[in-house]
Each structure stands twice: as C-alpha cells, then as structure tokens.
Design an enzyme around this catalytic site. Structure first.
Site, short mmCIF file in Angstrom:
data_model
loop_
_atom_site.label_atom_id
_atom_site.label_comp_id
_atom_site.label_asym_id
_atom_site.label_seq_id
_atom_site.Cartn_x
_atom_site.Cartn_y
_atom_site.Cartn_z
N HIS A 201 39.37 39.14 36.38
CA HIS A 201 40.34 40.24 35.81
C HIS A 201 41.71 40.19 36.16
O HIS A 201 42.30 40.99 35.79
CB HIS A 201 39.69 41.64 36.88
CG HIS A 201 40.36 41.29 38.22
ND1 HIS A 201 39.64 40.64 39.31
CD2 HIS A 201 41.43 41.62 38.99
CE1 HIS A 201 40.05 40.50 40.48
NE2 HIS A 201 41.27 41.17 40.26
C1 UD1 Z 1 44.81 45.51 40.46
C2 UD1 Z 1 45.86 44.54 41.08
C3 UD1 Z 1 45.18 43.27 41.39
C4 UD1 Z 1 43.92 43.06 41.96
C5 UD1 Z 1 43.09 44.18 41.33
C6 UD1 Z 1 41.60 44.62 42.01
C7 UD1 Z 1 47.94 45.05 40.75
C8 UD1 Z 1 49.28 44.53 39.93
N1 UD1 Z 1 47.03 44.29 40.42
O1 UD1 Z 1 44.63 44.88 39.21
O2 UD1 Z 1 46.15 42.63 42.29
O3 UD1 Z 1 43.42 41.93 41.84
O4 UD1 Z 1 43.52 45.50 41.12
O5 UD1 Z 1 40.58 44.84 41.36
O6 UD1 Z 1 48.19 46.07 41.44
N2 UD1 Z 1 41.21 50.07 34.70
C9 UD1 Z 1 40.40 50.92 34.30
N3 UD1 Z 1 39.63 51.53 35.33
C10 UD1 Z 1 39.99 51.26 36.73
C11 UD1 Z 1 41.01 50.51 36.99
C12 UD1 Z 1 41.79 49.82 35.95
O7 UD1 Z 1 39.82 51.22 33.18
O8 UD1 Z 1 39.23 51.75 37.62
C13 UD1 Z 1 42.06 49.38 33.44
C14 UD1 Z 1 43.11 50.37 32.85
O9 UD1 Z 1 43.12 50.02 31.53
C15 UD1 Z 1 44.21 49.74 33.69
C16 UD1 Z 1 43.73 48.24 33.56
O10 UD1 Z 1 42.40 48.13 33.78
O11 UD1 Z 1 45.39 49.71 32.52
C17 UD1 Z 1 44.59 47.44 34.67
O12 UD1 Z 1 44.46 47.97 35.78
P1 UD1 Z 1 45.73 48.04 36.93
O13 UD1 Z 1 45.34 48.91 37.95
O14 UD1 Z 1 47.02 47.88 36.52
O15 UD1 Z 1 45.46 46.38 37.62
P2 UD1 Z 1 43.96 45.58 37.91
O16 UD1 Z 1 43.92 44.82 37.12
O17 UD1 Z 1 43.01 46.62 38.30
N1 UDP Z 2 33.92 43.70 44.16
C1 UDP Z 2 32.87 44.32 44.18
N2 UDP Z 2 32.25 44.75 42.92
C2 UDP Z 2 32.75 44.14 41.75
C3 UDP Z 2 33.73 43.24 41.87
C4 UDP Z 2 34.35 42.83 43.13
O1 UDP Z 2 32.48 44.99 45.13
O2 UDP Z 2 32.06 44.47 40.65
C5 UDP Z 2 34.46 43.25 45.73
C6 UDP Z 2 34.50 41.97 46.05
O3 UDP Z 2 33.23 41.73 46.51
C7 UDP Z 2 35.69 41.90 46.79
C8 UDP Z 2 36.65 42.82 46.34
O4 UDP Z 2 35.78 43.80 45.55
O5 UDP Z 2 35.33 42.43 48.28
C9 UDP Z 2 37.73 42.16 45.54
O6 UDP Z 2 38.39 42.70 44.57
P1 UDP Z 2 39.10 42.33 43.30
O7 UDP Z 2 38.44 40.98 43.04
O8 UDP Z 2 38.87 43.32 42.46
O9 UDP Z 2 40.52 42.14 43.68
P2 UDP Z 2 41.06 41.06 44.41
O10 UDP Z 2 40.40 40.60 45.62
O11 UDP Z 2 41.50 39.94 43.36
O12 UDP Z 2 42.62 41.55 44.77
#
Ligand code: UD1
Ligand code: UDP
Length: 354
Positions: A201
């Site tokens: 992601h």
């Molecule tokens: C964010 C964090 C990243 C973390 C990740 C955990 C930042 C800069 N990034 O990334 O460090 O690893 O969360 O998972 O804060 N979206 C949905 N549903 C959701 C969330 C996101 O559809 O519940 C889609 C939206 O279109 C959004 C895109 O994903 O625009 C990106 O979401 P965003 O919250 O900007 O960043 P993440 O990729 O989730």
């Molecule tokens: N995770 C989860 N379901 C998923 C993917 C990730 O519960 O489908 C959990 C994962 O086990 C870990 C946390 O979410 O505990 C990590 O989140 P993510 O990979 O989104 O973010 P990051 O650690 O890169 O910030």
C-alpha cells in the site's frame, strides 16, 4: 492527569490498544480522537470492534485528500478539540498525517507531546512518513523508541541538546500481539498449507505505475510456485484496476479485501513467508517467526535485516525471486528479543507518571 490520544490509520488503532489499557489501569483519563484518515468497516470499524476499543470521543472524518489538505484540516479540527479538552499531554503514534497533525496542533498550544514509535528513519526524504516522523520527533517532549537503532538515530541528530526525554521501551506492537495472539480468527476465504501473506500500500509503490507493474510481474512469477494471499488496501485496488495489471487468470493469487487484526494474526501464524511494504507487518512476521521479503528500497527496521530475517528487495522481479529462494532455503533462529519484552506500554505509562 488528562491525555488526548490521536489515532487515524489502521496501525495506530492497533498501537493504541495496549497504551489505553495501561492508562486505564493507572486511572488516567484518556480522550480518544479519531481523525477519520482510515474509515469504513474494514479499514476502521472492525479494529474498534475486534479489539474492544471504546468509541472515540471525537471523529473528525477527514480523509481522501491530498497530504497538505488532509494535514491542514486535521490541524484545524484537532486544535478545536485541544482547546475544549485542555489535556496535560497529547499522545501520537507512528508516522502518518494524523501523527504530524496531532503533534503540530499540540505544539502550537504548548501542550507536551508524547511520540510513541519515535526515532525511526528510512533516510528517504521522498517518503511522506519520513517527513512526518522527523518533524514529530523534533517537537515532542517524550520520545518513546521501539529499538536501540531508533535511539541512536535521535542521538545522531543531536536530540540530547533538546529538552526531551528519550527512552527505548520496546515496541507497543509486540504488546498488542501478546494481548491478542490467543484470539486469532479465520478469514472468510480458503487458506492453503503453504502460502505467502502479502500486503502492498505504500505510496512509493502504488503511485509509481512502473514499480507497481514490476511488483505485480513478480507476484505473477511467484504464483507459479506458491499461493499468495493479498489483502489489499483500497488505494492499491484502485491503482491496479486503473492500470489493469492484475492477471485475473492467475488463480494462485487471492486478492482479498483488507482483513481485521484477528484475521491478520491467523494468517501470520499460518503463512510460510511474508511479503510486504508495510512497516508493522515486517515486525509481525518476526513475532510469528516468519521471514519477510520487504518490497521497498530500504527499511526502518534494520535489526531484522542485520539478523537475516528480513530481505530488502525493492520491486525488481529477479531480486524478489532470488531472495524468495534464499528465504526458502534458510533455517532461521528467531530466538532473539529485538523489540523488548512486551512491556512497552507499561514502561511508557510509568515514565509519564514520574
Ligand atoms: C497511510 C499512511 C501510511 C500508513 C498507512 C497504513 C500517511 C502519509 N500515510 O497511508 O504511512 O502505512 O496509512 O495503512 O499518512 N483509502 C480508502 N479507505 C481508507 C483509507 C484510505 O479508500 O480507509 C484510500 C483513499 O482513496 C485515500 C487513499 O486510500 O485517498 C490513501 O489514503 P491515505 O490515508 O492518504 O494514506 P494511506 O495509503 O492509507
Ligand atoms: N493489518 C490488518 N489487516 C490488513 C492489513 C494490515 O489488520 O488487511 C494490520 C497489520 O497486521 C499491522 C497493521 O495493520 O498490525 C499495519 O498496518 P499497515 O500495513 O496498514 O501500515 P504500516 O505499518 O505500514 O504503517
């Protein structure tokens, strides 16, 4: 003592649980603020339900915006909450936009900040997370680090000169694993004997069509040898649909919706190898004694690489395949404690009470 804790993204819900439990034990009032960065059933609600997190006092519902707009709107709204609640401390976790927004709002109001998971560095300033971490660390009063590497990073940046306390407490994510690992839940799809658990992601992968294509090329090659379960973050699903890079006839790749934490623990326990660009999952692979292929150019979790548990692969299919072969042939000795002893939240709260 009154604390406002800021969460917003999936990993922060997971990190907040052991800390909240420890605050309750010590009769400290915690006001939970959900920025809304992650939303909906499988990116937010499921974590609150499965881990019994009480409903947030505030849900700001800010998401799906550009970095600046998201962080700016969060800053405005968190400031309002802090004006109303007047906490003694604000806790922020990790490195997301919710983290920096919470920290900045608190700093501007002279409220002390507690940064949990401080000191991590990828040394890649193109990552939004790297900017969020460095800035959050700099304005925090309590820097709770998960590793010695993180403490060293802060020392190298001269943090001893600043008015802050730095402590290696171990990793709160390990505390969470210990709390929940007896409660795994089978996901609603079939699981094979031998499979790779994969997640993808990170912006540097999803927003670079060449990289994402290359990663899916690697997955298609790997899938000729082993099944792959891939619970997909919504942003990755959107991108692969746009680019049409998933070969639907590849029946060895199971593309699934994101799963809850308890399902993730179930998959971690049973998979053969983890393949991911996630920060949290790299450590969870190690907690469950599984090798990890990291689909990034670098990692913040150097101790996993130094001990041979983590293979930093980038996105080149050849490099991914050769590391896959290496990981399959190696027998690993995971009996070494890299992230503390599961007491991180206890140490954090006892430091705050001093
Ligand atoms: C964010 C964090 C990243 C973390 C990740 C955990 C930042 C800069 N990034 O990334 O460090 O690893 O969360 O998972 O804060 N979206 C949905 N549903 C959701 C969330 C996101 O559809 O519940 C889609 C939206 O279109 C959004 C895109 O994903 O625009 C990106 O979401 P965003 O919250 O900007 O960043 P993440 O990729 O989730
Ligand atoms: N995770 C989860 N379901 C998923 C993917 C990730 O519960 O489908 C959990 C994962 O086990 C870990 C946390 O979410 O505990 C990590 O989140 P993510 O990979 O989104 O973010 P990051 O650690 O890169 O910030």
């Amino acid at each position: 003592m009154k604390i406002v804790s800021i969460v917003g993204a999936r990993p922060q819900f997971i990190k907040s649980v052991p800390v909240s439990r420890e605050l309750v034990k010590n009769q400290i009032t915690e006001v939970l603020v959900h920025t809304g960065q992650h939303f909906g059933q499988n990116m937010s609600d499921i974590f609150f339900n499965q881990m019994n997190i009480s409903a947030p006092s505030y849900n700001l519902n800010i998401n799906s915006l550009s970095h600046g707009a998201m962080t700016g709107q969060m800053l405005t709204e968190i400031e309002k909450v802090l004006s109303l609640e007047k906490p003694d401390l604000v806790i922020v976790f990790g490195d997301t936009n919710s983290t920096i927004a919470g920290a900045l709002a608190a700093a501007k109001m002279n409220i002390k900040i507690v940064h949990i998971e401080a000191g991590l560095r990828s040394f890649n300033m193109r990552m939004p997370e790297e900017i969020n971490r460095i800035l959050t660390d700099r304005i925090s009063s309590y820097l709770f680090c998960p590793t010695d590497t993180a403490v060293k990073n802060l020392h190298n940046e001269g943090f001893q000169q600043f008015n802050c306390s730095i402590l290696n407490t171990g990793d709160v994510m390990y505390d969470s694993v210990l709390i929940f690992s007896g409660y795994e839940k089978k996901p609603p799809f079939s699981i094979n004997e031998d499979f790779i658990l994969c997640t993808l992601h990170r912006q540097e992968n999803t927003d670079d069509p060449e990289k994402l294509k290359s990663l899916f090329d690697a997955l298609h090659i790997l899938a000729e040898r082993i099944k792959i379960i891939l619970p997909l973050h919504p942003r990755t699903r959107k991108k692969i649909n746009q680019l049409g890079i998933f070969n639907k006839s590849s029946s060895n790749i199971q593309l699934r919706d994101p799963v809850g934490y308890l399902e993730m623990l179930y998959l971690l326990k049973r998979c053969s190898i983890v393949m991911t660009d996630s920060g949290g999952l790299q450590k969870e692979a190690y907690f469950f004694k599984k090798p990890c292929l990291t689909l990034r150019e670098e990692t913040e979790w150097l101790e996993l690489v130094e001990n041979g548990f983590n293979f930093v692969c980038g996105s080149d299919p050849e490099i991914i395949m050769s590391n896959y072969d290496k990981a399959r042939k190696t027998s690993f000795n995971f009996n070494i404690e890299l992230y503390g002893s599961g007491q991180a939240s206890r140490l954090i709260v006892s430091e705050l009470l001093k």
